[in-house]
Design an enzyme around this catalytic site. Structure first.
Site, short mmCIF file in Angstrom:
data_model
loop_
_atom_site.label_atom_id
_atom_site.label_comp_id
_atom_site.label_asym_id
_atom_site.label_seq_id
_atom_site.Cartn_x
_atom_site.Cartn_y
_atom_site.Cartn_z
N CYS A 136 13.53 7.49 1.37
CA CYS A 136 12.83 7.20 0.38
C CYS A 136 13.93 6.74 -0.77
O CYS A 136 14.75 7.33 -1.00
CB CYS A 136 12.27 8.48 -0.19
SG CYS A 136 11.75 8.34 -1.97
N CYS A 163 8.68 2.67 -5.84
CA CYS A 163 9.00 2.98 -4.41
C CYS A 163 10.26 2.01 -4.21
O CYS A 163 9.97 0.83 -4.24
CB CYS A 163 8.08 2.62 -3.54
SG CYS A 163 8.64 2.41 -2.05
#
Length: 325
Positions: free
Chosen positions: A230, A78
Site C-alpha cells: 500500500c 492510492c
C-alpha cells in the site's frame, strides 16, 4: 473497451480511461464494474485490488485519478496506483513531469530512473499530511495519537495515527509480531463497520526496522484486506520512522521500504511552514492490455475478452528475485 492491468509493488489494478469510452459510465456503473472485475474469485483474470479511473483533470493538471476499491468503496488516494496512472498519462501525453488531480490535492508526479530493464519507475508526491483526529475520523479521547497505546486494541503495542490524506494506523513491532496474527485481528476489528474507534475504517500497518534507513511494512488495507503493498501506508510509515527514530534516519534521506510485493524508496520532506510531504518512488508495471465489452465488464460476464501480456511482469519478478538474493 480497453483496460490496462497494472501494479505498483504488487498492489494491482485495472486502469480505465473514461475519455476512451463510447458511452459514459454512471456512478453506479463505475462502482459495479470495479466490484465485478476485481473479485479475486469470480473477477477478470484473477481480479485486482481496485480500478483506477482516469478522467480529465481541472486546470493546472493533466488528468484526474479516482480510486474505487474491490468492495466498491472510494479511496481518497492510492500511492501505488498514482504511479501507474502517472506512467499512463506520461506516455499518452508525452510528459515527464506534471500534476494529477486526486480527491484532496493536485499531486506532482515525475518519471524516475528505471529500477531495472523493463521495470519503469515513477516518483509521486504523497500529501497532505494530518495528525488531527477529525481528519482521521478517529475516536481515542485525544486530538492526536503518536506512539501511544489504544488499550482496547492492545496493551503491548504503541500506535501512531496519520492521514496522508487517507487514514493510517501504524505500529513499529518486532519480526514475530509483524508476521503474527495481531495485525489481522486488530485491522479486521477496526474495519468491521461498527467499531467506536475508527467507525469508517482505517488502513493498519505493522513496521519492522531492518537496519538504519531500511524498513519492512505489512498492511491491512481498508476496503481491500491484506495487500502486497500500500503506497500511502509505506509513505505514512516512512514519515513516522523519521519522526520516531531520528537517531537512524532524517528528512531528505532516501529510505528503502520492503513489502510483501516488492520494494519502493521514499523520502520525507518538511516545508518551511512545517507541513510534511513524502516522495514515493517505485515501479509502474503494465502487465497486460485487456479488451472487453463495456456491458460484459459491468455485468461480470468474463467469457469473452482478450488479454495481451506486455512481458513486463517477468522483468519485475526477476528484479524482485535479485533483491532477495
Amino acid at each position: 473497451m480497453e483496460m490496462l492491468k497494472v501494479h505498483g509493488s504488487g498492489n494491482d489494478f485495472f486502469i480505465l480511461d473514461e475519455d476512451n469510452l463510447e458511452e459514459p459510465l454512471t456512478e453506479e456503473e463505475l462502482i459495479q464494474l470495479a466490484q465485478k472485475v476485481c473479485d479475486r474469485d469470480t473477477g477478470l483474470h484473477g481480479g485486482a485490488d481496485g480500478v483506477l479511473y482516469v478522467q480529465a483533470g481541472h486546470e493546472g493538471t493533466d488528468g484526474r485519478m479516482r480510486v474505487i476499491n474491490a468492495d466498491g468503496s472510494e479511496a481518497s488516494m492510492c500511492g501505488n496506483g498514482i504511479r501507474t496512472v502517472a506512467r499512463y498519462l506520461s506516455e499518452k501525453k508525452n510528459l515527464a513531469e506534471f500534476k494529477i488531480q486526486t480527491m484532496h490535492a493536485d499531486l506532482e508526479v515525475k518519471k524516475a530512473d528505471k529500477l531495472a530493464e523493463k521495470v519503469p519507475a515513477f516518483d509521486a508526491e504523497i500529501s497532505p499530511v494530518s495528525f488531527d483526529a477529525q481528519d482521521l475520523l478517529m475516536h481515542v479521547g485525544k486530538e492526536k495519537l503518536i506512539d501511544d497505546y489504544i488499550p482496547e486494541l492492545s496493551k503491548a503495542i504503541k500506535f501512531s495515527a496519520v492521514a496522508v490524506p487517507n487514514p493510517h494506523l501504524i505500529a513499529f513491532v518486532d519480526h514475530e509480531t509483524l508476521m503474527g496474527e495481531e495485525l489481522g485481528r486488530i485491522a479486521s476489528y477496526l474495519n468491521n463497520g461498527n467499531n467506536p474507534i475508527f467507525p469508517d475504517g482505517v488502513n493498519v500497518s505493522f513496521v519492522e526496522i531492518l537496519e538504519p534507513g531500511k524498513i519492512f511494512v505489512r498492511t491491512f488495507e481498508r476496503g481491500v484486506g491484506f495487500t502486497n503493498a500500500c503506497g500511502t501506508a509505506m509513505s505514512a510509515s516512512s514519515l513516522m520512522y523519521v519522526l520516531l527514530h531520528s537517531d537512524q534516519i532524517d528528512f531528505e534521506k532516501l529510505i528503502t521500504v520492503i513489502n510483501p510485493g516488492g520494494m519502493v524508496r521514499t523520502m520525507v520532506h518538511k516545508r518551511e511552514n512545517g507541513d510534511y510531504w513524502m516522495s514515493l518512488i517505485g515501479n509502474a508495471t503494465e502487465v497486460a492490455k485487456v479488451n472487453i465489452s463495456q456491458a460484459d465488464a459491468i455485468n461480470g460476464n468474463f467469457d469473452n475478452f482478450t488479454w495481451n501480456e506486455t512481458g513486463e511482469q517477468a522483468a519485475y519478478e526477476a528484479f524482485i528475485a535479485q533483491l532477495h538474493r
